[in-house]
Design a protein around this motif. Sequence first.
Motif, PDB file in Angstrom:
ATOM      1  N   ALA A 196       0.839  -1.200   0.000  1.00  0.00           N
ATOM      2  CA  ALA A 196       0.000   0.000   0.000  1.00  0.00           C
ATOM      3  C   ALA A 196       0.873   1.249   0.000  1.00  0.00           C
ATOM      4  N   LEU A 197       1.881   1.260   0.868  1.00  0.00           N
ATOM      5  CA  LEU A 197       2.768   2.421   0.916  1.00  0.00           C
ATOM      6  C   LEU A 197       3.556   2.581  -0.380  1.00  0.00           C
ATOM      7  N   THR A 198       3.927   1.441  -0.979  1.00  0.00           N
ATOM      8  CA  THR A 198       4.648   1.513  -2.251  1.00  0.00           C
ATOM      9  C   THR A 198       3.833   2.276  -3.285  1.00  0.00           C
ATOM     10  N   ASP A 199       2.557   1.924  -3.389  1.00  0.00           N
ATOM     11  CA  ASP A 199       1.727   2.604  -4.376  1.00  0.00           C
ATOM     12  C   ASP A 199       1.430   4.045  -3.975  1.00  0.00           C
ATOM     13  N   LEU A 200       1.455   4.333  -2.683  1.00  0.00           N
ATOM     14  CA  LEU A 200       1.254   5.715  -2.248  1.00  0.00           C
ATOM     15  C   LEU A 200       2.487   6.545  -2.633  1.00  0.00           C
ATOM     16  N   VAL A 201       3.671   5.999  -2.351  1.00  0.00           N
ATOM     17  CA  VAL A 201       4.900   6.700  -2.736  1.00  0.00           C
ATOM     18  C   VAL A 201       4.955   6.853  -4.254  1.00  0.00           C
ATOM     19  N   GLY A 202       4.509   5.837  -4.982  1.00  0.00           N
ATOM     20  CA  GLY A 202       4.518   5.886  -6.430  1.00  0.00           C
ATOM     21  C   GLY A 202       3.401   6.736  -7.017  1.00  0.00           C
ATOM     22  N   GLY A 203       2.530   7.265  -6.178  1.00  0.00           N
ATOM     23  CA  GLY A 203       1.474   8.152  -6.651  1.00  0.00           C
ATOM     24  C   GLY A 203       0.307   7.436  -7.314  1.00  0.00           C
ATOM     25  N   GLN A 204       0.159   6.124  -7.098  1.00  0.00           N
ATOM     26  CA  GLN A 204      -0.950   5.401  -7.733  1.00  0.00           C
ATOM     27  C   GLN A 204      -2.262   5.599  -6.986  1.00  0.00           C
ATOM     28  N   VAL A 205      -2.178   5.850  -5.687  1.00  0.00           N
ATOM     29  CA  VAL A 205      -3.378   6.117  -4.885  1.00  0.00           C
ATOM     30  C   VAL A 205      -3.168   7.437  -4.147  1.00  0.00           C
ATOM     31  N   ASP A 206      -4.268   8.016  -3.620  1.00  0.00           N
ATOM     32  CA  ASP A 206      -4.184   9.375  -3.094  1.00  0.00           C
ATOM     33  C   ASP A 206      -3.728   9.467  -1.640  1.00  0.00           C
ATOM     34  N   PHE A 207      -4.438   8.777  -0.739  1.00  0.00           N
ATOM     35  CA  PHE A 207      -4.029   8.915   0.657  1.00  0.00           C
ATOM     36  C   PHE A 207      -4.418   7.699   1.460  1.00  0.00           C
ATOM     37  N   MET A 208      -3.886   7.598   2.664  1.00  0.00           N
ATOM     38  CA  MET A 208      -4.236   6.513   3.554  1.00  0.00           C
ATOM     39  C   MET A 208      -3.907   6.915   4.990  1.00  0.00           C
ATOM     40  N   CYS A 209      -4.272   6.033   5.920  1.00  0.00           N
ATOM     41  CA  CYS A 209      -4.004   6.288   7.319  1.00  0.00           C
ATOM     42  C   CYS A 209      -3.233   5.074   7.817  1.00  0.00           C
ATOM     43  N   ASP A 210      -2.060   5.292   8.383  1.00  0.00           N
ATOM     44  CA  ASP A 210      -1.339   4.106   8.875  1.00  0.00           C
ATOM     45  C   ASP A 210      -0.484   4.445  10.079  1.00  0.00           C
ATOM     46  N   GLN A 211       0.012   3.378  10.725  1.00  0.00           N
ATOM     47  CA  GLN A 211       0.762   3.535  11.960  1.00  0.00           C
ATOM     48  C   GLN A 211       2.070   4.281  11.727  1.00  0.00           C
ATOM     49  N   THR A 212       2.496   5.020  12.743  1.00  0.00           N
ATOM     50  CA  THR A 212       3.780   5.709  12.663  1.00  0.00           C
ATOM     51  C   THR A 212       4.923   4.733  12.418  1.00  0.00           C
ATOM     52  N   THR A 213       4.776   3.508  12.952  1.00  0.00           N
ATOM     53  CA  THR A 213       5.820   2.506  12.751  1.00  0.00           C
ATOM     54  C   THR A 213       6.100   2.295  11.269  1.00  0.00           C
ATOM     55  N   ASN A 214       5.088   2.519  10.433  1.00  0.00           N
ATOM     56  CA  ASN A 214       5.273   2.274   9.010  1.00  0.00           C
ATOM     57  C   ASN A 214       5.572   3.541   8.225  1.00  0.00           C
ATOM     58  N   THR A 215       5.126   4.697   8.713  1.00  0.00           N
ATOM     59  CA  THR A 215       5.148   5.882   7.856  1.00  0.00           C
ATOM     60  C   THR A 215       6.206   6.913   8.226  1.00  0.00           C
ATOM     61  N   THR A 216       6.753   6.843   9.450  1.00  0.00           N
ATOM     62  CA  THR A 216       7.634   7.912   9.909  1.00  0.00           C
ATOM     63  C   THR A 216       8.792   8.173   8.937  1.00  0.00           C
ATOM     64  N   GLY A 217       9.462   7.098   8.502  1.00  0.00           N
ATOM     65  CA  GLY A 217      10.611   7.261   7.619  1.00  0.00           C
ATOM     66  C   GLY A 217      10.265   8.005   6.337  1.00  0.00           C
ATOM     67  N   GLN A 218       9.158   7.611   5.712  1.00  0.00           N
ATOM     68  CA  GLN A 218       8.789   8.220   4.434  1.00  0.00           C
ATOM     69  C   GLN A 218       8.292   9.651   4.609  1.00  0.00           C
ATOM     70  N   ILE A 219       7.646   9.945   5.751  1.00  0.00           N
ATOM     71  CA  ILE A 219       7.194  11.320   5.988  1.00  0.00           C
ATOM     72  C   ILE A 219       8.413  12.227   6.150  1.00  0.00           C
ATOM     73  N   LEU A 220       9.367  11.768   6.960  1.00  0.00           N
ATOM     74  CA  LEU A 220      10.551  12.596   7.221  1.00  0.00           C
ATOM     75  C   LEU A 220      11.374  12.815   5.954  1.00  0.00           C
ATOM     76  N   SER A 221      11.393  11.823   5.072  1.00  0.00           N
ATOM     77  CA  SER A 221      12.188  11.983   3.856  1.00  0.00           C
ATOM     78  C   SER A 221      11.442  12.777   2.786  1.00  0.00           C
ATOM     79  N   GLY A 222      10.169  13.056   3.008  1.00  0.00           N
ATOM     80  CA  GLY A 222       9.407  13.815   2.034  1.00  0.00           C
ATOM     81  C   GLY A 222       8.854  12.982   0.891  1.00  0.00           C
TER      82      GLY A 222
END
Lengths: 332, 499, 174
Positions: A196-222
Motif C-alpha cells: 500500500a505504501l509503495t503505491d502511495l509513494v509511487g502516486g498510484q493512490v491518493d491517501f491513507m491512514c497508517d501507523q507511525t511505525t510504518n510511515t515515519t521514515g517516508q514522511i521525514l524523507s518527504g
Amino acid sequence: MPRRMRTPVTSLAVLAVLSLAACGGGDADPAAFPEEDITFVVPFSAGGPTDTVTRLIAEPMSEELGQQIIVQNVEGAGGTVAAGQVAGEDGDGYQVLMHHIGMSTAPALYPDLEYSPLEDFKTIGLVTDVPMTIVARDDFEPETLEDLVTYVGDNADTVTLANAGIGAASQLCGLLFEEAVGVDLTEVPYDGTGPALTDLVGGQVDFMCDQTTNTTGQILSGDIKGYAVTTPEPVEALPDLPTTADAGLPELEVGVWHGLYVPADTPDEIVEKLTAALQVALTDQNVIDQMADLGTTPVTEDEATPDAHTAKLEEQIDLWTPIIEDAGVSGE
Amino acid sequence: MDGILLGLEVALQPSNILICLLGVTLGTAVGVLPGIGPTATVALLLPITFSFDPVASLIMLAGIYYGAQYGGSTTAILLNLPGESSAVVTALDGHQMAKQGRAGPALATAALGSFFAGTVATVLVALFAPPLASAALKFGPADYFSIVVLGLLASIALASGSAVKALAMIVLGLLLGTIGQDGFTGVPRFTFGVREMYGGLDFVSLAVGLFGLAEIIRNLEHRINPSLVTKKVEGLWLTKEDFRRIRMPVLRGTTMGSLLGVLPGGGHVLASFTSYSLEKRISKNPEQFGRGAIEGVAAPESANNAAAQTSFIPLLTLGLPAHPVMALLVGAFIIQGIQPGPDVIETEPELFWGLIASFWIGNLLLVMLNLPLIGLWVRMLSVPYSVLFPAIIAFASIGCYSLGLNSWDVFAVAAAGLLGYFLIRWGCEAAPLLLGFVLGPLLEENLRRAMIISRGDPSVFVTRPISATLLALALIIVVAALLPSVRQKREVVFSGEDD
Amino acid sequence: MSTSPAAPGDHAGRLGGERSGPSLPDLMAGATFVAFGLAFAIGGSQYDVGTALRMGSGYVPIALGGLLTFLGLVIVVASFRGVDPTVANADRGPIPWQRMGLLVGAIMFFGFTVGGLGLGPSLLVTTFLAALAGHGTRPGRAAVIAIGLTALCLGVFVFALQLRLPILGDWLGG
C-alpha cells in the motif's frame, strides 16, 4: 540427506540461543510460576510492528520473570487463529497472547468466532498505543488536514483511499475518517502495509491512514505528505504534524493499542506476576528508546493493569462494532 | 565508489566475515531441509540475529537469505522438492540432470551462475539503486496486471508437452490461488468454513505435494526399487562444453533478473521462469528443456539470484519491502533501532554500504562453501531409495506443519500429491500450475485494484504506456504460438524424439 | 528418461490398442479440468459477482472457472483425435494403488495426530507407514527405518532448530 546434516546442525545447536521446549505442566503450583519457558503468541508475521513490540518487551520481561520467553508467530484470519489457539490452552500462564486493536474488531468482522474476547481471556495489561498518521502522495493537492476534509468532500467520486486489507488498522482508521468527515470514498485494499505504501509513494493512490511505525521514515524523507497524527498528544518523532484534534477533526482519534492476554482460567496469582513483569518492562530505558524510534511510547503504569486493559477492550468493542457493521465489511 | 570502499571495509572486518559465513552456513543447512523454503528459514533463524549489533545482524540475515536460497536449489535439484517458486524452475531440468548422473554439474552451475549474477547485481545496486527505485515506482496496478499476463503466457513454455494442457494447468493454478479470504471484501472463498484456510493454500505444501510426493508415487510404479540415479555419475565438475553452453544463459538470466527484481510488487517471482522461457524459446534445441538441459538450470538460477539482490533496492532506498523476506528484514532493522527508509544511505552509511558489500561477500562465501560440498550432496543420492523416500515424507510433513502449526498444510501435501500424480500421468506438467498459483493473487488483486482506480474503465490497460507495451508483447507471444508453421514445428519436435 | 522396464501390456498411454477409441490420459485430464472448472465456477457463483468497477469475490473465480471448463472440453475433444505423443511415449508402470494409499495415509495420519499425540509418536507411525510402501520393505525393516528417521527428525527440528513442537502430546498426558 539427513546424514550429511551433521556438521551444520551441530553448529546450529551450539548457537541456538533458546533452551529446549518442555511440554505441558497443567497442574503446576501458581506460587512457583514461572518454572519453565513462556511462549508469547503473536498473531502476525515476524518482523511486523506487533511482532517488533512483542520482542522488545519480551527481553526485559524474561529477565524479570527469570525464564526464557519464546515468541511464536501464528498468522491467519486477522489474528483470530492465534487468539483461538491461546483461548483453548490451559490457563497456566505459559501461553500468553499479544494482540492489538484487532481483538476488539474480531467479533464484528467474524460473526461466528469460536471464542469471546471478553469471556475467554484474562487481561494482563496494555502495552503501547501506537499513533496513526494520515498521509498522502507527495503531489496530492490538499496541504493540511482541513484542506483534505474539504477536498475529499468535493471530490468524493475520484479520491482513492488505500488500506492494508480487511481488519488492518489502516482500514479501521480509514473507516473512522470517512465517518468523521461524512463521506463515502473509494477504498483500494492492498495485501499489507508495504504494498500500500509503495503505491502511495509511487502516486498510484491518493491517501491513507497508517501507523507511525510504518510511515515515519517516508514522511521525514518527504516521499509522502503527512497531515496529522491521530492521538491526543503530538508524536515526538514527527514534530511538524498537528494532532487531529488541533487540526479540526477531533472525532478522528485512534491508536493501535496492544495488550497481553492469558486464557480465562488462569489463576489471578499468575496474572499478577505477569502484570508486574510487564510494568517493569515498560520502564526499561531500552524499551522506551526503541519505542520512541518507532514513534510510540509505552503506556503509563496505570494502564498496564488488567482493569484498564479490560475497560479499553470493552470500550473499543462498543466503538468498532457499529462502524464495521455499517460499512458492511465482513470476514465471514 | 567511495561508498563501495566503505562497504568493503566494513564487510571485510574479520568478525563480519565470520558472521556472514555463519549466516550462509546456517541458511544453507536449514534451507536444504525439504519442506522448508527460504522465507521459513529466515523466519526460523531471525531471533538468532537479534543478539548481534545492527550491522552484524543484518549481514548475518543477508547471509542466511542467500544460503537458504542456495540450499533450496540444492533440494530442488537432488530431490525434486522446490521450496519456493523460483526453485520450481530449477527443479525442471536440474532434477533431470541429477537423475542422469549429472547432479554435480547441475549444482556447480547453480552455484557459479548465482555467484556471477550476484556479483553483477551487487554492482548494480551500488551504482544505480536510487534511479532504479524511482523507475520501478512508475509501475501501477494496471502495469502489474499486464506483466503478470505476459509472464503467465510465457510460462506455457515451461511445459514440454501440449500447450493447451499447459494453459489449463496455469488456469487451475490461478483458481487454486483464489482459495482463502478475499482481501477486497473479506469473504472467505472455498474454505468450507475452516478458518485455518483463510490464508489460502500454502505454497510449500502444494510444491512438495505436486513435485515431491507425486514423484515418489511415480517411482513406486516400477516393481524394482529404483535408485534415484539411473545412469552412472559422470563427474562432479562442468566440462568445457558445459561452460560454453551456460555462458550466454547466465548473462541473459542475470540481466532479466536484475531488472525484474527491482519491481516492488512481486517482480522477483517472475524472474526465474521468464528467463527459463526465454532460453527455451531462443534455443536451437528446445526439446532438450525439461530433459536435463544445463541452460535450464543456469538461466533461472542466475535470474533468481540477481533478482534476490536487486529486490533489496526498494527496501534500501524507499524502506519498502518487496516480499515476505524483506518484511522480515524491516523487522530486524526496527529491532536494531534503525528506521528503514530513504534516509538510511545518509544516516547509516556504514550499514548501507556494509550490507551491500556483504551481499557480494556472502555470494563468494556461498560458492566457496558449496563447491567442495557438491561431492557430499551427490553422494547423498546413493542413500537407498527405500530409506530416502520415507525421510522425504517425514521432513516434508514436519516442515509444512512447523511454520503455521496448521494440520491443513499437511493435508494439502497429500491432496496435492494425488492431484499431481494423476495429472502428470495424464500428460499435464506441474510447473505451470505452481506458477499460476503464485501469480494468481497478483493477477486478481492488480486487476481489481486497477479497475477501482480507473473507476471501472478497462482502457487503462492500453492507455498506460508500460501496460500497453507489456500487453503487446503478450499478444506477440500468443500469435507466435498460434502461427501454423510454428505449431507444426512444435509437433515435429515432440513426436520425433522417441527414446 | 528412466530406463526401468514398464510392465508389459499396461501401457498407460493407450486404451485398447493403437487406433480404437479416445486417448485415455487426454480424456481423463480433460475431464479433471472440466470438473475443477465447474466446481470453481459454481462455487464462485455463491459469492457476489459485483461490477467491473468493484469486482466481487465471485468475479474472477467464475471467469477462470469458465475458461478452465472450456480448455478441459478442448482437451476432451482432442482426445478422440489421437494420442498426445508426449504421454504415449512415457514409460509408466501400473498405478501403485496400495503404495500410494500408504503414503497418503502416512501424511494424513501425521496431520491428524501431530497435535494430539505429539511429534514423537505421530512421526514414528508416519515413517513406518511410509517405509512400508517401499518395494520389498518388510515390517521389521520398516520399523528400523521409522525409529532411525524419527530420532533424526527430533534431533534436527526439536533440538537443533528449537521448533516449539511437543515431543509427546496432550492425548498422552505429556
